[in-house]
Design a protein around this motif. Structure first.
Motif, PDB file in Angstrom:
ATOM      1  N   LEU A  68       0.830  -1.213   0.000  1.00 29.51           N
ATOM      2  CA  LEU A  68       0.000   0.000   0.000  1.00 29.51           C
ATOM      3  C   LEU A  68       0.865   1.262   0.000  1.00 29.51           C
ATOM      4  CD1 LEU A  68      -2.787  -1.107   2.498  1.00 29.51           C
ATOM      5  CD2 LEU A  68      -2.951  -0.944   0.003  1.00 29.51           C
ATOM      6  N   LEU A  69       1.994   1.232   0.692  1.00 33.57           N
ATOM      7  CA  LEU A  69       2.907   2.372   0.689  1.00 33.57           C
ATOM      8  C   LEU A  69       3.558   2.552  -0.678  1.00 33.57           C
ATOM      9  CD1 LEU A  69       4.599   2.098   4.196  1.00 33.57           C
ATOM     10  CD2 LEU A  69       3.014   3.870   3.404  1.00 33.57           C
ATOM     11  N   LEU A  70       3.882   1.462  -1.329  1.00 33.90           N
ATOM     12  CA  LEU A  70       4.447   1.563  -2.672  1.00 33.90           C
ATOM     13  C   LEU A  70       3.434   2.181  -3.638  1.00 33.90           C
ATOM     14  CD1 LEU A  70       6.341  -1.853  -2.947  1.00 33.90           C
ATOM     15  CD2 LEU A  70       7.359   0.430  -2.723  1.00 33.90           C
ATOM     16  N   LEU A  71       2.175   1.825  -3.466  1.00 32.31           N
ATOM     17  CA  LEU A  71       1.128   2.386  -4.310  1.00 32.31           C
ATOM     18  C   LEU A  71       0.909   3.880  -4.029  1.00 32.31           C
ATOM     19  CD1 LEU A  71      -1.537  -0.479  -4.212  1.00 32.31           C
ATOM     20  CD2 LEU A  71      -0.065   0.154  -6.133  1.00 32.31           C
ATOM     21  N   SER A  72       1.322   4.327  -2.845  1.00 34.04           N
ATOM     22  CA  SER A  72       1.121   5.733  -2.478  1.00 34.04           C
ATOM     23  C   SER A  72       2.241   6.642  -2.968  1.00 34.04           C
ATOM     24  CB  SER A  72       0.985   5.867  -0.955  1.00 34.04           C
ATOM     25  OG  SER A  72       2.232   5.652  -0.317  1.00 34.04           O
ATOM     26  N   ILE A  73       3.280   6.085  -3.582  1.00 34.63           N
ATOM     27  CA  ILE A  73       4.428   6.883  -4.014  1.00 34.63           C
ATOM     28  C   ILE A  73       4.020   8.056  -4.919  1.00 34.63           C
ATOM     29  CG2 ILE A  73       6.516   6.837  -5.453  1.00 34.63           C
ATOM     30  CD1 ILE A  73       7.159   4.113  -4.227  1.00 34.63           C
ATOM     31  N   PRO A  74       3.131   7.874  -5.905  1.00 33.81           N
ATOM     32  CA  PRO A  74       2.738   9.034  -6.727  1.00 33.81           C
ATOM     33  C   PRO A  74       2.141  10.177  -5.919  1.00 33.81           C
ATOM     34  CG  PRO A  74       2.034   6.993  -7.759  1.00 33.81           C
ATOM     35  CD  PRO A  74       2.503   6.629  -6.383  1.00 33.81           C
ATOM     36  N   PHE A  75       1.422   9.861  -4.833  1.00 31.69           N
ATOM     37  CA  PHE A  75       0.829  10.908  -4.001  1.00 31.69           C
ATOM     38  C   PHE A  75       1.901  11.620  -3.177  1.00 31.69           C
ATOM     39  CE2 PHE A  75      -2.444   7.571  -4.497  1.00 31.69           C
ATOM     40  CZ  PHE A  75      -3.373   8.301  -5.200  1.00 31.69           C
ATOM     41  N   VAL A  76       2.849  10.855  -2.667  1.00 34.74           N
ATOM     42  CA  VAL A  76       3.945  11.456  -1.900  1.00 34.74           C
ATOM     43  C   VAL A  76       4.778  12.354  -2.808  1.00 34.74           C
ATOM     44  CG1 VAL A  76       6.027  10.986  -0.545  1.00 34.74           C
ATOM     45  CG2 VAL A  76       4.002   9.521  -0.284  1.00 34.74           C
ATOM     46  N   ARG A  77       5.047  11.867  -4.005  1.00 34.04           N
ATOM     47  CA  ARG A  77       5.860  12.634  -4.959  1.00 34.04           C
ATOM     48  C   ARG A  77       5.163  13.934  -5.359  1.00 34.04           C
ATOM     49  NH1 ARG A  77       6.830  12.793 -10.598  1.00 34.04           N
ATOM     50  NH2 ARG A  77       9.012  13.262 -11.066  1.00 34.04           N
ATOM     51  N   SER A  78       3.855  13.924  -5.426  1.00 32.13           N
ATOM     52  CA  SER A  78       3.124  15.141  -5.795  1.00 32.13           C
ATOM     53  C   SER A  78       3.027  16.125  -4.634  1.00 32.13           C
ATOM     54  CB  SER A  78       1.715  14.785  -6.280  1.00 32.13           C
ATOM     55  OG  SER A  78       0.902  14.337  -5.205  1.00 32.13           O
ATOM     56  N   THR A  79       3.401  15.669  -3.438  1.00 30.89           N
ATOM     57  CA  THR A  79       3.256  16.496  -2.238  1.00 30.89           C
ATOM     58  C   THR A  79       4.580  17.084  -1.765  1.00 30.89           C
ATOM     59  OG1 THR A  79       1.444  15.058  -1.537  1.00 30.89           O
ATOM     60  CG2 THR A  79       2.376  16.518   0.122  1.00 30.89           C
ATOM     61  N   ILE A  80       5.619  16.282  -1.805  1.00 33.16           N
ATOM     62  CA  ILE A  80       6.923  16.688  -1.297  1.00 33.16           C
ATOM     63  C   ILE A  80       7.947  16.561  -2.417  1.00 33.16           C
ATOM     64  CG2 ILE A  80       8.697  16.293   0.451  1.00 33.16           C
ATOM     65  CD1 ILE A  80       6.558  14.862   2.123  1.00 33.16           C
ATOM     66  N   ALA A  81       8.729  17.618  -2.620  1.00 31.46           N
ATOM     67  CA  ALA A  81       9.734  17.598  -3.685  1.00 31.46           C
ATOM     68  C   ALA A  81      11.104  17.927  -3.130  1.00 31.46           C
ATOM     69  CB  ALA A  81       9.362  18.589  -4.790  1.00 31.46           C
ATOM     70  N   TYR A  82      12.105  17.287  -3.695  1.00 31.22           N
ATOM     71  CA  TYR A  82      13.497  17.644  -3.399  1.00 31.22           C
ATOM     72  C   TYR A  82      14.267  17.583  -4.708  1.00 31.22           C
ATOM     73  CZ  TYR A  82      18.278  17.637  -1.795  1.00 31.22           C
ATOM     74  OH  TYR A  82      19.605  17.955  -1.631  1.00 31.22           O
ATOM     75  N   ASN A  83      14.748  18.725  -5.159  1.00 34.16           N
ATOM     76  CA  ASN A  83      15.481  18.800  -6.414  1.00 34.16           C
ATOM     77  C   ASN A  83      16.626  19.800  -6.262  1.00 34.16           C
ATOM     78  OD1 ASN A  83      13.621  17.292  -8.477  1.00 34.16           O
ATOM     79  ND2 ASN A  83      12.230  18.644  -7.357  1.00 34.16           N
ATOM     80  N   SER A  84      17.716  19.534  -6.924  1.00 36.55           N
ATOM     81  CA  SER A  84      18.830  20.474  -6.960  1.00 36.55           C
ATOM     82  C   SER A  84      18.683  21.359  -8.191  1.00 36.55           C
ATOM     83  CB  SER A  84      20.169  19.731  -7.006  1.00 36.55           C
ATOM     84  OG  SER A  84      20.214  18.875  -8.132  1.00 36.55           O
ATOM     85  N   LYS A  85      19.149  22.589  -8.081  1.00 41.26           N
ATOM     86  CA  LYS A  85      19.067  23.500  -9.219  1.00 41.26           C
ATOM     87  C   LYS A  85      19.999  23.034 -10.327  1.00 41.26           C
ATOM     88  CE  LYS A  85      17.645  27.699  -6.768  1.00 41.26           C
ATOM     89  NZ  LYS A  85      17.927  29.139  -6.531  1.00 41.26           N
ATOM     90  N   GLN A  86      19.509  23.105 -11.548  1.00 37.17           N
ATOM     91  CA  GLN A  86      20.309  22.683 -12.685  1.00 37.17           C
ATOM     92  C   GLN A  86      20.941  23.884 -13.374  1.00 37.17           C
ATOM     93  OE1 GLN A  86      18.213  19.916 -15.318  1.00 37.17           O
ATOM     94  NE2 GLN A  86      16.633  19.668 -13.759  1.00 37.17           N
ATOM     95  N   LYS A  87      22.109  23.637 -13.958  1.00 28.80           N
ATOM     96  CA  LYS A  87      22.738  24.680 -14.757  1.00 28.80           C
ATOM     97  C   LYS A  87      21.962  24.836 -16.057  1.00 28.80           C
ATOM     98  CE  LYS A  87      27.397  24.009 -12.917  1.00 28.80           C
ATOM     99  NZ  LYS A  87      28.819  23.691 -13.237  1.00 28.80           N
ATOM    100  N   SER A  88      21.909  26.051 -16.546  1.00 22.59           N
ATOM    101  CA  SER A  88      21.131  26.292 -17.757  1.00 22.59           C
ATOM    102  C   SER A  88      21.765  27.405 -18.572  1.00 22.59           C
ATOM    103  CB  SER A  88      19.690  26.668 -17.384  1.00 22.59           C
ATOM    104  OG  SER A  88      19.681  27.796 -16.530  1.00 22.59           O
ATOM    105  N   GLY A  89      21.464  27.403 -19.862  1.00 21.19           N
ATOM    106  CA  GLY A  89      21.926  28.474 -20.732  1.00 21.19           C
ATOM    107  C   GLY A  89      20.835  29.509 -20.872  1.00 21.19           C
ATOM    108  N   LYS A  90      20.325  29.657 -22.091  1.00 22.80           N
ATOM    109  CA  LYS A  90      19.253  30.613 -22.325  1.00 22.80           C
ATOM    110  C   LYS A  90      17.940  30.041 -21.816  1.00 22.80           C
ATOM    111  CE  LYS A  90      17.188  33.554 -25.841  1.00 22.80           C
ATOM    112  NZ  LYS A  90      17.192  33.961 -27.266  1.00 22.80           N
ATOM    113  N   THR A  91      17.277  30.767 -20.960  1.00 18.38           N
ATOM    114  CA  THR A  91      16.056  30.260 -20.336  1.00 18.38           C
ATOM    115  C   THR A  91      14.908  31.251 -20.467  1.00 18.38           C
ATOM    116  OG1 THR A  91      16.701  31.181 -18.185  1.00 18.38           O
ATOM    117  CG2 THR A  91      17.337  28.889 -18.657  1.00 18.38           C
TER     118      THR A  91
END
Length: 334
Positions: A68-91
């Motif tokens: 049941l927890l594995l099935l809940s992963i999409p809900f957790v992912r939509s609620t809590i995010a952790y991402n590092s900033k990416q390098k970019s050129g023209k944005t």
């Protein structure tokens, strides 16, 4: 005891699956789907607690909360995010902001202070809901950064300001509608970028009168009915939006106030077609509502596979409105 568990475990698993599955059912088809979806956080937390308890008391039954927890992963992912900033050129930087009718009430600093901030904010594209800007306001925002503008909807409620030339634009619903969807095609170098500015159906729930303890007890039926009607109307509006997008071959951004939390039919349906900026580039919980109902993320930005996301931020220090602005940093990839 074993006989009881043989009954209760299947029932619990079924209830969890019904809760999770509610996001796949349109509230326009089954009016209680949106209400059932509100139980998803409870089931996630309860299954997490069940799993932890069984870690200390080893049992084959641990497979149930684990699945049941594995099935809940999409809900957790939509609620809590952790991402590092990416390098970019023209944005391309894109801000979306529900302005609470240009803060006409003046209880959060006033319209003049808000307008001064809007003029100083330097996003390449600015999408506003509940704009209600006068010609003077539109001219002031446009001239500060030499923006092109498209303003429409009931009482000029919605606006798209762009540093890129607007070559096409339109409104999905007749101007008498208080909730609407604007779109504009922007010439970005050799590409054309389609931007949708969205404000889906509001709940029209007054938190001061209807969500305090006494008000909720007295107005429960009214609140429930408003929730059901709002959920169904938003589902229909999302269908209209997706139908409008079908023939568009451009890179697409969909931004605005969706009036739906991540545990909803609309959010998951849109996520099947588009990527969510918060999930892929945001951090934390990203709450965007600044009103008296806490812990809501109802303002979002979505994009298609012709666009790449580099950063996404909720500007929680900008509190002129009952929403916080959100800003995404993108590039066109093709």
């Amino acid at each position: 005891m074993k006989a009881i568990s043989k009954i209760t475990i299947p029932i619990w698993c079924l209830l969890t699956l019904m809760s999770f599955g509610s996001v796949l059912v349109s509230p326009a088809f089954f009016k209680y789907a949106g209400l059932i979806a509100l139980s998803i956080p409870f089931f996630i937390l309860a299954n997490a607690l069940w799993f932890v308890l069984l870690l200390f008391k080893p049992s084959k039954k641990i497979i149930f909360p684990l699945v049941l927890l594995l099935l809940s992963i999409p809900f957790v992912r939509s609620t809590i995010a952790y991402n590092s900033k990416q390098k970019s050129g023209k944005t391309i930087s894109v801000m979306s902001y529900n302005m609470m009718r240009m803060n006409k009430m003046g209880d959060r600093g006033g319209a003049n202070t808000m307008r001064a901030w809007l003029q100083s904010e330097e996003s390449d594209i600015k999408c506003f809901q509940e704009f209600l800007g006068t010609k003077e306001v539109i001219k002031a925002i446009s001239s500060k950064g030499k923006y092109h503008s498209f303003v429409g909807g009931y009482g000029n409620s919605y606006a798209i300001f762009s540093k890129y030339r607007i070559i096409n634009s339109g409104v999905l619903y007749k101007e008498s509608s208080t909730n609407n969807i604007l779109y504009a095609d922007l010439k970005v170098d050799d590409d054309t970028l389609r931007v949708y500015n969205v404000h889906l159906q509001s709940m029209s729930i007054n938190p001061d009168k209807e969500l305090n303890q006494q008000g909720f007890d007295q107005n429960y039926e009214s609140v429930r009915r408003k929730f059901e009607i709002g959920s169904a109307r938003r589902a229909g509006q999302l269908d209209d939006l997706i139908s409008h997008i079908e023939d568009c071959k451009y890179p697409i951004l969909i931004v605005g106030d969706f009036n739906d939390i991540p545990f909803s039919y609309n959010y998951f349906k849109l996520s099947r077609h588009f990527e969510n900026a918060f999930e892929n580039a945001g951090n934390g919980l990203g709450f965007t509502y600044n009103g008296k109902i806490p812990f809501l993320r109802i303002d979002n930005q979505f994009y298609n596979d012709q666009i790449e996301i580099f950063d996404f931020e909720t500007l929680s220090n900008i509190d002129f409105s009952d929403h916080f602005p959100v800003v995404g940093i993108y590039s066109i990839t093709h």
